[in-house]
Design an enzyme around this catalytic site. Sequence first.
Site, PDB file in Angstrom:
ATOM      1  CB  ILE A  86      -0.943   0.014   1.241  1.00  9.54           C
ATOM      2  CG1 ILE A  86      -1.683  -1.335   1.378  1.00  9.54           C
ATOM      3  CG2 ILE A  86      -1.913   1.188   1.152  1.00  9.54           C
ATOM      4  CD1 ILE A  86      -2.574  -1.711   0.209  1.00  9.54           C
ATOM      5  CE  LYS A  87       4.489   5.008  -4.930  1.00 12.41           C
ATOM      6  NZ  LYS A  87       4.577   5.147  -6.390  1.00 12.41           N
ATOM      7  CB  ILE A  88       0.679   5.614   2.535  1.00 19.62           C
ATOM      8  CG1 ILE A  88      -0.274   4.414   2.510  1.00 19.62           C
ATOM      9  CG2 ILE A  88       0.217   6.707   3.496  1.00 19.62           C
ATOM     10  CD1 ILE A  88      -0.704   3.894   3.843  1.00 19.62           C
TER      11      ILE A  88
END
Length: 219
Positions: free
Chosen positions: A84-86
Site C-alpha cells: 500500500i503506497k501512502i
Amino acid sequence: MQLYVDSANLKDIKHATSLGFVSGVTTNPSLLAKEDPSLDIKELILDIHKSVGGHVSVEVVSTDTDGMLREADEILSWFPEATIKIPFIPAGLTAVAALSKQNIPTNVTLCFTAIQGLIAANAGATYVSIFLGRLDDIGTDGIQAIEDATEIWDVHQLDAQIIAASLRHPMHVLACAQAGAHIATVPYKVLMQCLNHPLTDKGLEAFLADAKKMQAQKG
Ligand code: G3P
C-alpha cells in the site's frame, strides 16, 4: 539494487518483466491517469500483479487516515500481497503505523529528504520512496537525498528498504546503485535506454558475421 518498473502501462510492464531482471512495479495516480480511461483500475492492477509475480505498490488517494485504511482494505481484497503506497503526510504516517501493526507492507511516497525517509521508517514503513528527479527539476541535488538516506540507513541499520524514485535517465540508475539504494523504480523508457549500447550491437553484428563466414568456409 533491485529494479522495478515505474509504470501503469500493461504492455510496457509485460515487456519489461519478460526480460527477467525486473522484480516489481510501482504505480501512482498520475501513471494510472495516462492509461485508457475505459480500463477498470482493479482489473488493470490485477493484470499488472499477474504479469509481475512480485512487488506491486498501489497508491491510495484519500488524505485522511480512515480513508487510507479503507482503501488499503479494498486493495488488499483484490490481492493480499499488495504493497500500500501512502503519501508522506501526517495522516499517512498514522495509517502506515496502523498497517505496520497488522504486518501489511507499505511504501511511503513523496519523500524528498532523508529525514522524511527516516520518519517514515520509524512509523513502520516497509519501503520509503525518495524522489530524486523532481529535486533535480528544481535545481536541488536529488542524488544527495539518496546518499543522505543510505548513510543514515548504514549507521542505524534500519529495516525499511529505500526505493529511489522519479528517475529520469540511465545516469540516475547508476548513481542510485552507487549510493546504495535498495531498489530503483525506473520508467520503462529509461529501463530500455539502460539496455542499449552501440558497442554491444556492433560487437554482436561482428560475431554473427564471423560465425556465418566460418560456417560458409566449412560447408
Ligand atoms: O515512483 C514515483 C515516480 O513515479 C515519480 O516520478 O517522473 O513523476 O517525478 P516523476
